[in-house]
Structure formats: structure tokens, C-alpha cells
Design a protein around this motif. Structure first.
Motif, PDB file in Angstrom:
ATOM      1  N   HIS A   1     -76.635  34.864 103.828  1.00 35.24           N
ATOM      2  CA  HIS A   1     -76.400  33.623 103.096  1.00 35.24           C
ATOM      3  C   HIS A   1     -77.713  32.993 102.654  1.00 35.24           C
ATOM      4  O   HIS A   1     -77.861  32.588 101.486  1.00 35.24           O
ATOM      5  CB  HIS A   1     -75.611  32.645 103.965  1.00 35.24           C
ATOM      6  CG  HIS A   1     -75.124  31.452 103.210  1.00 35.24           C
ATOM      7  ND1 HIS A   1     -75.953  30.420 102.829  1.00 35.24           N
ATOM      8  CD2 HIS A   1     -73.892  31.120 102.731  1.00 35.24           C
ATOM      9  CE1 HIS A   1     -75.262  29.513 102.173  1.00 35.24           C
ATOM     10  NE2 HIS A   1     -74.014  29.912 102.090  1.00 35.24           N
ATOM     11  N   ALA A   2     -78.685  32.913 103.559  1.00 41.25           N
ATOM     12  CA  ALA A   2     -79.959  32.269 103.223  1.00 41.25           C
ATOM     13  C   ALA A   2     -80.687  33.021 102.117  1.00 41.25           C
ATOM     14  O   ALA A   2     -81.245  32.414 101.189  1.00 41.25           O
ATOM     15  CB  ALA A   2     -80.838  32.172 104.467  1.00 41.25           C
ATOM     16  N   THR A   3     -80.678  34.352 102.184  1.00 43.66           N
ATOM     17  CA  THR A   3     -81.359  35.150 101.166  1.00 43.66           C
ATOM     18  C   THR A   3     -80.652  35.042  99.824  1.00 43.66           C
ATOM     19  O   THR A   3     -81.301  34.872  98.777  1.00 43.66           O
ATOM     20  CB  THR A   3     -81.436  36.614 101.622  1.00 43.66           C
ATOM     21  OG1 THR A   3     -82.190  36.681 102.849  1.00 43.66           O
ATOM     22  CG2 THR A   3     -82.105  37.483 100.574  1.00 43.66           C
ATOM     23  N   ALA A   4     -79.333  35.127  99.837  1.00 42.50           N
ATOM     24  CA  ALA A   4     -78.573  35.026  98.587  1.00 42.50           C
ATOM     25  C   ALA A   4     -78.707  33.635  97.972  1.00 42.50           C
ATOM     26  O   ALA A   4     -78.854  33.490  96.751  1.00 42.50           O
ATOM     27  CB  ALA A   4     -77.104  35.356  98.845  1.00 42.50           C
ATOM     28  N   GLN A   5     -78.682  32.604  98.808  1.00 40.26           N
ATOM     29  CA  GLN A   5     -78.800  31.243  98.278  1.00 40.26           C
ATOM     30  C   GLN A   5     -80.173  31.005  97.664  1.00 40.26           C
ATOM     31  O   GLN A   5     -80.289  30.429  96.564  1.00 40.26           O
ATOM     32  CB  GLN A   5     -78.543  30.230  99.387  1.00 40.26           C
ATOM     33  CG  GLN A   5     -78.663  28.782  98.905  1.00 40.26           C
ATOM     34  CD  GLN A   5     -78.070  27.810  99.895  1.00 40.26           C
ATOM     35  OE1 GLN A   5     -76.862  27.624  99.966  1.00 40.26           O
ATOM     36  NE2 GLN A   5     -78.929  27.192 100.692  1.00 40.26           N
ATOM     37  N   ASP A   6     -81.222  31.453  98.329  1.00 41.91           N
ATOM     38  CA  ASP A   6     -82.557  31.295  97.757  1.00 41.91           C
ATOM     39  C   ASP A   6     -82.693  32.102  96.474  1.00 41.91           C
ATOM     40  O   ASP A   6     -83.363  31.661  95.521  1.00 41.91           O
ATOM     41  CB  ASP A   6     -83.622  31.715  98.764  1.00 41.91           C
ATOM     42  CG  ASP A   6     -83.948  30.621  99.767  1.00 41.91           C
ATOM     43  OD1 ASP A   6     -83.359  29.526  99.655  1.00 41.91           O
ATOM     44  OD2 ASP A   6     -84.787  30.858 100.649  1.00 41.91           O
ATOM     45  N   ALA A   7     -82.081  33.282  96.427  1.00 41.06           N
ATOM     46  CA  ALA A   7     -82.117  34.077  95.195  1.00 41.06           C
ATOM     47  C   ALA A   7     -81.518  33.292  94.038  1.00 41.06           C
ATOM     48  O   ALA A   7     -82.106  33.218  92.947  1.00 41.06           O
ATOM     49  CB  ALA A   7     -81.375  35.394  95.399  1.00 41.06           C
ATOM     50  N   LEU A   8     -80.358  32.706  94.261  1.00 42.67           N
ATOM     51  CA  LEU A   8     -79.726  31.918  93.198  1.00 42.67           C
ATOM     52  C   LEU A   8     -80.616  30.750  92.783  1.00 42.67           C
ATOM     53  O   LEU A   8     -80.794  30.468  91.594  1.00 42.67           O
ATOM     54  CB  LEU A   8     -78.367  31.406  93.654  1.00 42.67           C
ATOM     55  CG  LEU A   8     -77.618  30.610  92.587  1.00 42.67           C
ATOM     56  CD1 LEU A   8     -76.936  31.530  91.594  1.00 42.67           C
ATOM     57  CD2 LEU A   8     -76.608  29.661  93.212  1.00 42.67           C
ATOM     58  N   GLN A   9     -81.197  30.076  93.756  1.00 47.27           N
ATOM     59  CA  GLN A   9     -82.033  28.918  93.444  1.00 47.27           C
ATOM     60  C   GLN A   9     -83.323  29.327  92.727  1.00 47.27           C
ATOM     61  O   GLN A   9     -83.917  28.500  92.022  1.00 47.27           O
ATOM     62  CB  GLN A   9     -82.336  28.141  94.728  1.00 47.27           C
ATOM     63  CG  GLN A   9     -81.079  27.508  95.313  1.00 47.27           C
ATOM     64  CD  GLN A   9     -81.334  26.677  96.544  1.00 47.27           C
ATOM     65  OE1 GLN A   9     -80.949  25.518  96.620  1.00 47.27           O
ATOM     66  NE2 GLN A   9     -81.973  27.266  97.545  1.00 47.27           N
TER      67      GLN A   9
END
Length: 220
Positions: free
Chosen positions: A163-171
Motif C-alpha cells: 500500500h505504501a509503495t503504491a500510494q507513493d507511486a501514485l502521488q
């Protein structure tokens, strides 16, 4: 999500030159090997789901290599000399405690090794100290230098480092796809909630077969 919206999302991912990459997160022995998870109290159903997810991640790695999609390996590397003090505080209440013997994925230990898969020669590896593969690393710059355009994020665990990696990717402006069958948590309800959150705010949810199909379309 409407079918029209999803069609437009996937069309963007399969346009010529779209540049997919597979980001594999933390499929390391301390997080994936049942022998090292005995103190976590996983049910048989959760262990089975974890095993299936690891198998699907391995299949995606093989498929990515066959399709010439870059595989990027994001791994936790805990350093005893640099304890994550806020994590100490959250888990045990003592901000200034030294890194304990149960800390996962300590650099150079068997627990930090990849589980049932491993990077091939020349594939990108990124060592992180916390949850996100982008925090304090050069992952974003390396992906952009490689001409990538969107990411498939898989691995462990769905509610935490995936979740943290995917969320930062989107941001950081990366379109993100998360296959439901290539991630897991140590509790089935937690995994279901994590996937709901990812689908609401972070990623297009998919499955491994669809992702491989998207890669093939992007290559044509």
C-alpha cells in the motif's frame, strides 16, 4: 467503477510505448516463509492465501521477463546501527530502544533473503528502510530513466508496504495497477480492507492474467 472509466484507464496503459514495469515488494523470508511467521498467529486460510500470492508473484516475474517488462525488486534492509525509532515507539512504546532481535529483514541475515524467487543479473534492486519503496530511495528516478510509464505493484503485505509503495507511486504521478491475487496480508479481513482502500484511492485493481495481457498489448 464504471466499465467506461476502466476501459479508458486500461487504454492508457496499452498505448504504444506505454512502458510498463513490475515492482516486487518485500517477498522476503521474514515476511513470506511460514517457518518464520509462526509467532504471527496466521490461520490456515491466511497461510494458504499467502502461499497463493507468492506463487502468483513468481509467475508474474516470469511473465514480465518473457515480455521484456523490467522487474524492479524493492526489499526491506533493516540496519541495527540506524534503528527506525518511530516504529520502535509505535510497536513497543520506547522511541529510543535499540533494534531488537525480532526485527525483520536485518541486512545480511537469512530473513532478508528473497523467498521462492530472486532478482536476475542486471535487474534493479532498491533497499528501503521503511514501508515505501520510494521513501529515501532513488526508485522514482531509476524508473523514469528507464523510460517507464506505469507500474504493477505486487508483494507483501497488502495493507503495509504494498500500500505504501503504491500510494507513493501514485502521488509521484505513476499510474498503478495492483493485482488482487499477487498480494496478501496475514489476516483475510485485513487484506480485503487493504484492497478496498487501494481501489478507492490508489490503483486500478486487476489480476495476474489481465496484467500479463496488458503487457502484451503494450508491446504490440
Amino acid at each position: 467503477m464504471t466499465s467506461d472509466l476502466r476501459d479508458r484507464q486500461l487504454a492508457h496503459l496499452t498505448r504504444p510505448g506505454s512502458g510498463p514495469a513490475l515492482v516486487v515488494v518485500d517477498v522476503q523470508r521474514d515476511f513470506a516463509d511460514p517457518e518464520r511467521l509462526k509467532d504471527y498467529g496466521l490461520t490456515d486460510a491466511a497461510l494458504s492465501a499467502l502461499d497463493r500470492a507468492v506463487t502468483r508473484v513468481g509467475a508474474l516475474v516470469d511473465a514480465a521477463r518473457a515480455a521484456a517488462v523490467p522487474v524492479v525488486w524493492v526489499e526491506l534492509g533493516s540496519e541495527p546501527a540506524r534503528p527506525w525509532r518511530a516504529s520502535n515507539w509505535l510497536r513497543g512504546g520506547d522511541y529510543d530502544a535499540p533494534m531488537g532481535p525480532a526485527e525483520p529483514c536485518v541486512l545480511g541475515t537469512p530473513g532478508a533473503e528473497w523467498y521462492r524467487m530472486r532478482p536476475a543479473e542486471g535487474e534493479t534492486r532498491v533497499v528501503k528502510r521503511a514501508y515505501s519503496g520510494f521513501l529515501g530511495t532513488d526508485l522514482d528516478a531509476r524508473l523514469r530513466a528507464a523510460g517507464r510509464g506505469w507500474l504493477t505493484v505486487v508483494g507483501l503485505t497488502s495493507e503495509c508496504c504494498v500500500h505504501a509503495t503504491a500510494q507513493d507511486a501514485l502521488q509521484l504521478d505513476w499510474p498503478v495497477v495492483v493485482p488482487r491475487d499477487a498480494t496478501a496480508a496475514y489476516d483475510l479481513d485485513v487484506n480485503a480492507a487493504a484492497l478496498t482502500q487501494l481501489g478507492l484511492n490508489v490503483a486500478v485493481l486487476s489480476d495476474t492474467d489481465e496484467v500479463v495481457g496488458l503487457w502484451k498489448k503494450a508491446a504490440r
